[in-house]
Design a protein around this motif. Structure first.
Motif, PDB file in Angstrom:
ATOM      1  N   TYR A   1       0.814  -1.215   0.000  1.00  0.00           N
ATOM      2  CA  TYR A   1       0.000   0.000   0.000  1.00  0.00           C
ATOM      3  C   TYR A   1       0.852   1.272   0.000  1.00  0.00           C
ATOM      4  O   TYR A   1       0.312   2.370  -0.062  1.00  0.00           O
ATOM      5  CB  TYR A   1      -0.969  -0.015   1.189  1.00  0.00           C
ATOM      6  CG  TYR A   1      -2.008  -1.092   1.017  1.00  0.00           C
ATOM      7  CD1 TYR A   1      -3.267  -0.813   0.500  1.00  0.00           C
ATOM      8  CD2 TYR A   1      -1.708  -2.423   1.307  1.00  0.00           C
ATOM      9  CE1 TYR A   1      -4.203  -1.811   0.302  1.00  0.00           C
ATOM     10  CE2 TYR A   1      -2.633  -3.435   1.106  1.00  0.00           C
ATOM     11  CZ  TYR A   1      -3.880  -3.128   0.601  1.00  0.00           C
ATOM     12  OH  TYR A   1      -4.792  -4.136   0.386  1.00  0.00           O
TER      13      TYR A   1
ATOM     14  N   SER B   1      -9.941  -4.256  -0.568  1.00  0.00           N
ATOM     15  CA  SER B   1      -8.742  -4.788   0.058  1.00  0.00           C
ATOM     16  C   SER B   1      -9.065  -6.057   0.842  1.00  0.00           C
ATOM     17  O   SER B   1     -10.043  -6.103   1.597  1.00  0.00           O
ATOM     18  CB  SER B   1      -8.123  -3.755   1.003  1.00  0.00           C
ATOM     19  OG  SER B   1      -7.097  -4.347   1.779  1.00  0.00           O
TER      20      SER B   1
ATOM     21  N   ASP C   1      -6.370  -7.497   2.611  1.00  0.00           N
ATOM     22  CA  ASP C   1      -5.134  -7.607   3.371  1.00  0.00           C
ATOM     23  C   ASP C   1      -5.375  -7.354   4.854  1.00  0.00           C
ATOM     24  O   ASP C   1      -6.356  -6.721   5.239  1.00  0.00           O
ATOM     25  CB  ASP C   1      -4.093  -6.618   2.832  1.00  0.00           C
ATOM     26  CG  ASP C   1      -3.429  -7.113   1.556  1.00  0.00           C
ATOM     27  OD1 ASP C   1      -2.794  -8.172   1.607  1.00  0.00           O
ATOM     28  OD2 ASP C   1      -3.560  -6.432   0.522  1.00  0.00           O
TER      29      ASP C   1
ATOM     30  N   ASN D   1      -8.929  -1.579   6.457  1.00  0.00           N
ATOM     31  CA  ASN D   1      -8.257  -1.702   5.159  1.00  0.00           C
ATOM     32  C   ASN D   1      -8.993  -0.964   4.043  1.00  0.00           C
ATOM     33  O   ASN D   1      -8.357  -0.431   3.129  1.00  0.00           O
ATOM     34  CB  ASN D   1      -7.987  -3.159   4.792  1.00  0.00           C
ATOM     35  CG  ASN D   1      -9.222  -4.044   4.792  1.00  0.00           C
ATOM     36  OD1 ASN D   1     -10.356  -3.567   4.803  1.00  0.00           O
ATOM     37  ND2 ASN D   1      -9.007  -5.352   4.783  1.00  0.00           N
TER      38      ASN D   1
ATOM     39  N   LEU E   1      -7.115   2.021   2.121  1.00  0.00           N
ATOM     40  CA  LEU E   1      -6.962   1.988   0.669  1.00  0.00           C
ATOM     41  C   LEU E   1      -7.570   3.236   0.036  1.00  0.00           C
ATOM     42  O   LEU E   1      -6.968   3.850  -0.856  1.00  0.00           O
ATOM     43  CB  LEU E   1      -7.615   0.728   0.105  1.00  0.00           C
ATOM     44  CG  LEU E   1      -7.568   0.562  -1.414  1.00  0.00           C
ATOM     45  CD1 LEU E   1      -6.130   0.550  -1.928  1.00  0.00           C
ATOM     46  CD2 LEU E   1      -8.287  -0.719  -1.837  1.00  0.00           C
TER      47      LEU E   1
END
Length: 467
Positions: A117, A168, A170, A175, A179
């Motif tokens: 990221y 996302s 992750d 998240n 993002l």
């Protein structure tokens, strides 16, 4: 494995950035199950942002592969055929942008790991000095995941298309918001009007993903061939358990029927996310650093050691009070399930694998609960020993004097700051603001020095035994 004709598959509706083992063990099976239940053109085109290895392994078998559930009794292979193509971004960034701008593509999902990221782990903000971001600010052919999202959204806007949803998958707190933040920041630096359009029209749902996925070994490949009678050079191994909580916020509501596949579609994923990041990922990281230093190759090996099993229980007792359970969930029962999952001898999840990129993982996994407990004046020796073990690990030499293959975007800096003096190591590493905010570092110095002195003097296992 024999190739399957691509024409028999649904059209691509999802582009996945970062097609590693986790994406193929988790995202792809969920999407396949959603289409099996409710149909739709939700085939996946994968994108590798770095190397051609996955593309090269899968291309000869028509993008199909085996996903193998590692149960204690017997592994259960499943053939997954949801992939339509795999692109390698450095070879042809234009082809990646073309598929991202296909009007049929409604979702761009990501598993690019925390470092993908290009953000500051301590704050969650875009790092404008990251070399990939500096490149993407001036070159229309990007190299970073945020860069591909911004340039694709720019093309979609200019072509009069609706934006795609960016999702996302992750292990990052918030998240979706993270993002969105890095994408908007990058877009504003390129074209402020583009950032305004993205902010108004695009969607970035947060998700919580949970499935332990160890790295595939040559022995795994041989075992899959024995089980299936077919050679697959790129199978993925995973635990039977899977949980996916997703904020139901997609552009124009366009998404597969993931609820039919077992995903939880929720209004707010925060409770699920914090529970998993802290109790599972936090304990995983703590066991990775302490376990590796003590000579345990896998998490299951560590959990078979009564000292480490007791340490895991102590960790959960410290972490759980910093977590709000999702509706209907017992944190005690969740900890019990984690204990059983970690101890599964069929899951060869290497401590070294989990230990990678610690500078990107510590803030959300260990420093978050530590900060909460410090605010309440609650002692946290188990969490402090985990952070001190990471500080010992980044010296790059284990307790037997063997070199550690330290994989971390800050590896050189961390090695330079760590030494054979525990007090000096703690003091130096606490100055790394990309990991430790100044106020937290000041409060952590005394308890971390105490834990580090124990680890440097007695070794990790003996230190944990005193807890």
């Amino acid at each position: 494995m024999a190739a399957e004709p691509v024409s028999r598959r649904p059209a691509t509706g999802i582009v996945h950035l970062g097609l590693g083992a986790f994406a193929r063990a988790f995202v792809c099976p969920f999407v396949a199950d959603a289409m099996a239940a409710s149909g739709g053109d939700w085939g996946i085109t994968g994108v590798s942002l770095r190397t051609p290895d996955t593309r090269d392994a899968l291309r000869g078998q028509g993008w199909a592969y085996y996903a193998v559930a590692l149960t204690p009794d017997a592994p259960a292979p499943r053939r997954v055929t949801v992939l339509n193509d795999v692109l390698v971004a450095p070879e042809d960034p234009g082809a990646v942008l073309d598929v991202l701008c296909d009007p049929r593509v409604k979702i761009v999902s990501l598993t690019v790991t925390e470092k993908g990221y290009c953000h500051d782990p301590a704050t969650g903000a875009l790092n404008p000095d990251h070399p990939d971001i500096r490149h993407d600010l001036t070159d229309a052919h990007p190299v970073s995941a945020p860069g591909y999202l911004v340039r694709a959204l720019q093309r979609r806007r200019d072509a009069g298309l609706r934006p795609s949803t960016a999702m996302s998958c992750d292990n990052l707190p918030g998240n979706g918001a993270l993002l969105r933040g890095v994408v908007l920041d990058l877009a504003a630096r390129i074209d402020p009007a583009l950032a305004d359009w993205i902010a108004a029209e695009a969607r970035f749902p947060a998700t919580m993903v949970d499935r332990i996925t160890p790295a595939t070994t040559d022995a795994d490949i041989a075992r899959v061939a024995h089980l299936t009678g077919q050679h697959d050079p790129a199978p993925v191994m995973h635990e039977p358990f899977a949980q996916w909580a997703i904020e139901d916020d997609f552009v124009d509501g366009a998404r597969p029927d993931l609820a039919a596949a077992g995903a939880e579609m929720v209004a707010d994923v925060t409770a699920h996310e914090r529970m998993k990041l802290r109790m599972l990922n936090g304990a995983h990281s703590a066991l990775a650093y302490t376990g590796y230093l003590a000579g345990h190759e896998t998490i299951a090996d560590a959990m078979a050691d009564p000292v480490f099993a007791a340490y895991a229980q102590r960790l959960w007792s410290e972490i759980a009070p910093t977590v709000t359970a999702p509706p209907g969930v017992s944190l005690d029962a969740y900890a019990d399930s984690l204990r059983a999952r970690f101890a599964n001898p069929a899951i060869r999840h290497r401590t070294w694998q989990i230990a990678m990129d610690g500078s990107q993982k510590l803030p959300q996994r260990l420093l978050g609960p530590l900060g909460d407990r410090l605010e309440r004046d609650q002692p946290s020796p188990a969490l402090c020993h985990a952070v001190a073990a990471w500080m010992r690990y980044v010296r790059g030499v284990d307790e037997r004097g063997h070199p550690i293959d330290l994989r971390d975007p800050m590896a050189d800096r961390l090695k330079a700051l760590a030494s054979d003096d525990p007090d000096a190591t703690v003091t130096a590493l606490l100055t790394v603001r990309g990991i430790f905010p100044a106020d937290l570092a000041a409060r952590l110095q005394t308890p971390l020095i105490d834990a580090a002195r124990r680890i440097w003097r007695n070794g990790v296992r003996a230190s944990l035994d005193t807890l």
